[in-house]
Write an enzyme that holds these catalytic residues in place. Structure first.
Site, short mmCIF file in Angstrom:
data_model
loop_
_atom_site.label_atom_id
_atom_site.label_comp_id
_atom_site.label_asym_id
_atom_site.label_seq_id
_atom_site.Cartn_x
_atom_site.Cartn_y
_atom_site.Cartn_z
N ALA A 11 0.84 -1.21 0.00
CA ALA A 11 0.00 0.00 0.00
C ALA A 11 0.86 1.25 0.00
O ALA A 11 0.49 2.29 0.55
CB ALA A 11 -0.93 -0.02 1.21
N GLY A 12 2.04 1.14 -0.62
CA GLY A 12 2.94 2.29 -0.72
C GLY A 12 2.52 3.20 -1.87
O GLY A 12 1.34 3.23 -2.26
N ASN A 13 3.50 3.90 -2.44
CA ASN A 13 3.18 4.87 -3.49
C ASN A 13 2.51 4.23 -4.71
O ASN A 13 1.46 4.70 -5.16
CB ASN A 13 4.46 5.59 -3.93
CG ASN A 13 4.92 6.60 -2.90
OD1 ASN A 13 4.13 7.12 -2.12
ND2 ASN A 13 6.22 6.86 -2.87
N ARG A 85 13.73 2.18 -5.59
CA ARG A 85 15.07 2.78 -5.74
C ARG A 85 15.17 4.15 -5.07
O ARG A 85 14.20 4.88 -5.00
CB ARG A 85 15.37 3.01 -7.23
CG ARG A 85 15.73 1.79 -7.98
CD ARG A 85 16.34 2.15 -9.30
NE ARG A 85 15.40 2.72 -10.26
CZ ARG A 85 15.76 3.30 -11.39
NH1 ARG A 85 17.05 3.43 -11.69
NH2 ARG A 85 14.86 3.76 -12.24
N ARG A 91 17.90 -0.75 -10.62
CA ARG A 91 16.79 -1.63 -10.21
C ARG A 91 17.30 -2.97 -9.69
O ARG A 91 16.72 -3.56 -8.78
CB ARG A 91 15.82 -1.84 -11.38
CG ARG A 91 15.06 -0.56 -11.78
CD ARG A 91 14.14 -0.81 -12.95
NE ARG A 91 13.42 0.38 -13.38
CZ ARG A 91 13.87 1.25 -14.31
NH1 ARG A 91 15.04 1.07 -14.89
NH2 ARG A 91 13.12 2.28 -14.66
N ASN A 98 13.81 -7.71 -2.57
CA ASN A 98 12.49 -7.90 -3.18
C ASN A 98 12.21 -9.36 -3.54
O ASN A 98 11.05 -9.75 -3.61
CB ASN A 98 12.33 -6.96 -4.37
CG ASN A 98 12.12 -5.52 -3.90
OD1 ASN A 98 11.94 -5.28 -2.70
ND2 ASN A 98 12.14 -4.57 -4.81
N VAL A 121 4.56 -5.63 -10.19
CA VAL A 121 5.12 -4.29 -10.44
C VAL A 121 6.50 -4.16 -9.80
O VAL A 121 7.33 -3.37 -10.21
CB VAL A 121 4.21 -3.17 -9.87
CG1 VAL A 121 4.58 -1.82 -10.48
CG2 VAL A 121 2.74 -3.43 -10.14
N HIS A 178 12.64 -4.23 -18.25
CA HIS A 178 12.39 -2.92 -17.65
C HIS A 178 13.67 -2.44 -16.96
O HIS A 178 13.82 -2.46 -15.77
CB HIS A 178 11.26 -3.05 -16.62
CG HIS A 178 10.85 -1.74 -16.02
ND1 HIS A 178 10.55 -0.63 -16.78
CD2 HIS A 178 10.69 -1.36 -14.73
CE1 HIS A 178 10.21 0.36 -15.97
NE2 HIS A 178 10.30 -0.05 -14.72
#
Ligand SMILES: NC(=O)c1ccc[n+]([C@@H]2O[C@H](COP(=O)([O-])OP(=O)(O)OC[C@H]3O[C@@H](n4cnc5c(N)ncnc54)[C@H](O)[C@@H]3O)[C@@H](O)[C@H]2O)c1
Length: 314
Positions: A11-13, A85, A91, A98, A121, A178
């Site tokens: 529920a972060g950014n 980051r 990344r 992660n 994501v 990515h």
């Protein structure tokens, strides 16, 4: 008709903004989950979002929680949990932290939402999508990653700014991983149907491609405490919409490629048809020799990242 159930883990950014975009578009009931250590934070954000929904007239419920029981039976689960980051980081520097988080989240999803389509994501994106696929044991079509939608939007925004036209009229495709080795495809970019090469000289186009590749880092260097999230969240919501409404949009996503593009069993950004079952098919496009070389360089970078991940003792 029953509404879709969309759970967003983290529920972060990115997670909270994705919830906002999904709620505004009334894509379904939304559950926003974070880890127990954050206490009532997801509940607070969900309450705030439900107030925003009252203003925008969105008739959806947004629930905040730290308990996977609330996510049971989700149709779509977005994994936006994990470290982001900060300046000076690549990344791939997020790999060890992660990987542990994605393993834990995937394990929970497997139990609580065994039929869900999972949209990853968390960075490094292609490696984390691969990890989520392995850890859930879901069919590869039901696990995909968000990257190309964002990278393509960045390329479109650069082209639109260069020409002083609406980004709505710019169509562009970015494939590969990515990371900064991503492969924006000039041969697939057009403005109102006009090939971009007829509108922008090659050396300017090369500069726009360079800017696209470094957009994420450009934003991190300005934000200082985290990474970009508004566009990523909008990109995820676009993908969620294509899934829950079975729109079958053609969107570049990190998808499992075996024979496609000669990749050989990795997740990488390619154009896919996205519908209720997840990745319904991968669309193979003809690449020019320089585009193919860029794509292969990007595939090699992703393979390296996946191999480093598999060597981790997590
Ligand atoms: N693929 C993309 O295009 C893209 C774009 C932007 C960000 N990202 C990545 O998305 C991730 C999230 O970015 P952000 O800006 O929202 O970060 P953030 O720090 O704002 O939020 C991350 C959230 O994850 C939560 N979290 C950590 N471990 C968890 C767990 N085990 N279970 C549930 N929640 C957990 C944290 O408590 C935090 O609230 C990062 O890895 C970032 O690099 C990817």
């Amino acid at each position: 008709m029953k509404r879709a159930k969309i759970s967003i883990i983290g529920a972060g950014n990115v997670g909270a903004t994705t919830a906002q975009c999904c709620a505004a578009a009334e894509l379904g009931e939304i559950v926003l989950l974070d880890c127990p250590q954050v206490g009532a934070m997801p509940k607070g954000k969900a309450l705030d979002l439900s107030h925003a929904a009252a203003i925008t007239g969105s008739d959806v419920r947004v629930l905040g929680t730290t308990d996977y029981a609330e996510t049971i039976g989700s149709d779509v689960v977005v994994i936006a949990a994990g470290a982001a980051r900060t300046p000076g980081m690549d990344r791939n520097d997020l790999l060890a932290t992660n990987t542990r988080i994605v393993d834990a989240v995937a394990h929970e999803i497997k139990q609580s939402s065994p039929d869900a389509v999972v949209v990853v994501v968390t960075n490094p994106l292609d490696a984390m999508t691969y990890r989520a696929w392995r850890a859930t044991g879901f069919p590869p079509q039901r696990v995909l990653g968000e990257a190309g939608a964002l990278d393509g939007a960045r390329f479109r925004a650069c082209i639109a700014e260069e020409l002083g036209v609406s980004a709505e009229d710019v169509s562009a495709l970015v494939v590969g991983g990515h990371g900064e080795a991503m492969a924006p495809l000039p041969s697939c970019a057009s403005v109102g149907g006009i090939p971009v090469a007829q509108l922008i000289p090659a050396e300017r186009l090369a500069e726009l491609i360079r800017r696209t590749r470094h957009s994420g880092t450009e934003i991190v260097s300005m934000l200082k405490t985290g990474s970009a999230y508004y566009a990523a969240a909008a990109a995820v919501a676009m993908m969620v919409e294509s899934i829950v409404r079975d729109k079958k949009r053609l969107i570049p996503c990190s998808a499992y490629c075996d024979k496609e593009y000669g990749v050989g069993g990795f997740y990488i950004g390619v154009p896919v048809v996205l519908g209720a079952d997840g990745v319904e098919r991968i669309v193979e496009v003809e690449l020019t020799p320089p585009e193919r070389a860029a794509f292969q360089k990007s595939v090699a970078a992703v393979k390296k990242s996946v191999q480093a991940m598999e060597r981790l003792a997590v």
